[in-house]
Write an enzyme that holds these catalytic residues in place. Structure first.
Site, PDB file in Angstrom:
ATOM      1  N   TYR A 142     -15.084 -14.207   0.004  1.00  0.00           N
ATOM      2  CA  TYR A 142     -14.958 -13.402  -1.210  1.00  0.00           C
ATOM      3  C   TYR A 142     -15.418 -14.161  -2.447  1.00  0.00           C
ATOM      4  CZ  TYR A 142     -12.280  -9.975   1.507  1.00  0.00           C
ATOM      5  OH  TYR A 142     -11.888  -9.038   2.440  1.00  0.00           O
ATOM      6  N   LYS A 189     -11.624 -17.266  13.942  1.00  0.00           N
ATOM      7  CA  LYS A 189     -12.655 -16.824  14.889  1.00  0.00           C
ATOM      8  C   LYS A 189     -13.392 -18.092  15.333  1.00  0.00           C
ATOM      9  CE  LYS A 189     -14.991 -13.578  17.002  1.00  0.00           C
ATOM     10  NZ  LYS A 189     -14.413 -12.734  18.060  1.00  0.00           N
ATOM     11  N   ASP A 221      -9.843 -10.931  16.295  1.00  0.00           N
ATOM     12  CA  ASP A 221      -9.959  -9.631  16.979  1.00  0.00           C
ATOM     13  C   ASP A 221      -8.747  -9.397  17.875  1.00  0.00           C
ATOM     14  OD1 ASP A 221     -10.904 -11.779  18.472  1.00  0.00           O
ATOM     15  OD2 ASP A 221     -12.585 -10.701  19.385  1.00  0.00           O
ATOM     16  N   ASP A 245      -6.930 -10.325   4.305  1.00  0.00           N
ATOM     17  CA  ASP A 245      -7.062  -9.035   3.625  1.00  0.00           C
ATOM     18  C   ASP A 245      -6.919  -7.909   4.653  1.00  0.00           C
ATOM     19  OD1 ASP A 245      -7.633  -7.072   1.752  1.00  0.00           O
ATOM     20  OD2 ASP A 245      -9.807  -7.382   1.828  1.00  0.00           O
ATOM     21  N   ASP A 249      -3.250  -5.476   5.684  1.00  0.00           N
ATOM     22  CA  ASP A 249      -3.199  -4.004   5.632  1.00  0.00           C
ATOM     23  C   ASP A 249      -2.680  -3.460   6.957  1.00  0.00           C
ATOM     24  OD1 ASP A 249      -4.268  -3.815   3.068  1.00  0.00           O
ATOM     25  OD2 ASP A 249      -5.604  -2.156   3.616  1.00  0.00           O
TER      26      ASP A 249
HETATM   27  C1  IPM Z   1      -6.199  -6.655  -1.755  1.00  0.00           C
HETATM   28  C2  IPM Z   1      -7.351  -5.773  -2.139  1.00  0.00           C
HETATM   29  C3  IPM Z   1      -8.330  -6.624  -2.912  1.00  0.00           C
HETATM   30  C4  IPM Z   1      -8.766  -7.774  -2.019  1.00  0.00           C
HETATM   31  C5  IPM Z   1      -9.569  -5.871  -3.435  1.00  0.00           C
HETATM   32  C6  IPM Z   1      -9.166  -4.702  -4.316  1.00  0.00           C
HETATM   33  C7  IPM Z   1     -10.521  -6.783  -4.158  1.00  0.00           C
HETATM   34  O1  IPM Z   1      -7.907  -5.216  -1.019  1.00  0.00           O
HETATM   35  O2  IPM Z   1      -5.498  -7.172  -2.654  1.00  0.00           O
HETATM   36  O3  IPM Z   1      -5.973  -6.831  -0.569  1.00  0.00           O
HETATM   37  O4  IPM Z   1      -9.632  -7.599  -1.171  1.00  0.00           O
HETATM   38  O5  IPM Z   1      -8.208  -8.848  -2.154  1.00  0.00           O
HETATM   39 MG    MG Z   2      -6.822  -5.569   0.755  1.00  0.00          MG
END
Ligand code: IPM
Ligand code: MG
Length: 367
Positions: A142, A189, A221, A245, A249
């Site tokens: 990133y 990975k 994975d 990231d 989620d």
């Molecule tokens: C998170 C979000 C951010 C990230 C985006 C909005 C840049 O997805 O905080 O997880 O990827 O860090």
């Molecule tokens: Mg995110």
């Protein structure tokens, strides 16, 4: 004691939920007799509209000068067509880097009151779920070199980690595991990526310093699969920025409580060497479709306040009081739409009413 909190409402439902979280913070300050002052720092789309950039220098300065930063969410369709470096999300990356908060703690916790919202079979999550994802936040792909070829027909992003960046993140992972169930799983990975091999090597070298911690490794994975197959095997997962990231989620959705989950970003230092301000935010996004409509669930941001009290202000009692208040309002049946299941005894409420219930629970428990 007096503390300065920088608030970064951001976009979409960000301002809705931050407002509630500030009220919760004020209630807890009153109950535990400490003082607060607030400074608002525009960031994201809101800052683009007002100042032409996603993170004005004045906002970063305000955050740097605070004791802790409370953030809502950024982004929305209005700014989706901007170039990468001008988007609201660039402000988020810049504030993380600017505060030097390299360790992102994302607890994926199942609230027993909301167990029915878990998308997995009940047998897989019996006894609840409590996973902590420790995501590296200021390095890797990133932040790596990226670009496009002159003809525009190819593009690249680069994953690059130094041993020092990996070490300091893993240190947070080991420490967190030591306070929990003593299990640390490093996700990478390493069967393909050289940077992952450095992560693995570094973790193995650190292992002997943490004899009480069971250190394991998993390819990303496989980890994505294991999170839905047998999520209870995990205690702490430590991983790179991008893998964290994605997996955070997934982990949060698995708990069924995505509208409830908070995060803390820590690790920064001030110019004089003291611990810098941490950054606290709900892990859900800006949900522009329901912004300003009294529909957003503010509890993830309220729980971010608990993390703020614990990690930055070192007010453990106050942190617990906020968490207890959230639990109490859930017990009382209050539900915003995202966590409602239509069961008898539930009271469907909006952002404001949920906030009022939390404030009342904080104040009443102190009496
Ligand atoms: C998170 C979000 C951010 C990230 C985006 C909005 C840049 O997805 O905080 O997880 O990827 O860090
Ligand atoms: Mg995110």
């Amino acid at each position: 004691m007096k503390y300065t909190i920088a608030t970064v409402p951001g976009d979409g439902i960000g301002p809705d939920v931050v407002k509630v979280a500030v009220a919760a913070l004020e209630a807890v300050a009153k109950r535990f007799s400490f003082e607060l002052s607030f400074v608002e720092a525009p960031m994201g789309g809101a800052a683009i509209d007002e100042f032409g950039e996603p993170l004005p220098a004045s906002s970063l300065e305000a955050c740097r000068g605070s004791d802790a930063v409370l953030l809502g969410a950024v982004g929305g369709p209005k700014w989706d067509n901007l170039a990468g470096s001008e988007r609201p999300e660039a402000g988020l990356l810049a504030i993380r880097a600017g505060l030097g908060v390299y360790a992102n703690l994302r607890p994926a916790l199942m609230f027993p009151q909301l167990a029915g919202a878990c998308p997995l079979k009940p047998s897989l999550v019996e006894g609840g779920l409590d996973i902590l994802v420790v995501r590296e936040l200021t390095g890797g792909i990133y932040f790596g070199d990226r670009g496009r070829s002159a003809d525009g027909l190819s593009a690249w992003d680069t994953e690059r980690y130094s041993k020092q960046e990996i070490e300091r993140l893993l240190e947070v992972g080991f420490e967190a595991a030591a306070k929990r169930k003593n299990r640390l799983c490093v996700v990478d990975k390493a069967n393909v990526l050289e940077s992952s091999r450095l992560w693995r090597e570094t973790a193995k070298a650190m292992g002997p310093r943490w004899p009480g911690i069971e250190l394991s490794f998993m390819y990303v994975d496989n980890a994505a699969m294991q999170l839905v197959k047998n999520p209870r095997q995990f205690d702490v997962i430590a991983t790179s920025n991008m893998f964290g990231d994605i997996l955070s989620d997934e982990a949060s959705m698995v708990t069924g409580s995505i509208g409830m989950l908070a995060s803390a970003s820590v690790g920064g230092t001030r110019p004089d060497g003291r611990e810098g301000p941490g950054l606290y935010e709900p892990i859900h996004g800006s949900a522009p479709d329901i912004a300003g409509q009294d529909k957003a669930n503010p509890l993830a941001t309220v729980l971010s306040v608990a993390l703020l009290l614990r990690h930055s202000l070192k007010l453990e009692q106050a942190a617990r009081a906020v968490e207890a208040a959230v639990s109490a309002v859930l017990d009382a049946g209050f539900r915003c739409a995202d966590i409602a299941s239509g069961m008898i005894g539930e009271k469907l409420v909006g952002t404001v009413a949920m906030g009022e219930a939390v404030v009342k629970a904080i104040a009443e428990a102190g009496k």
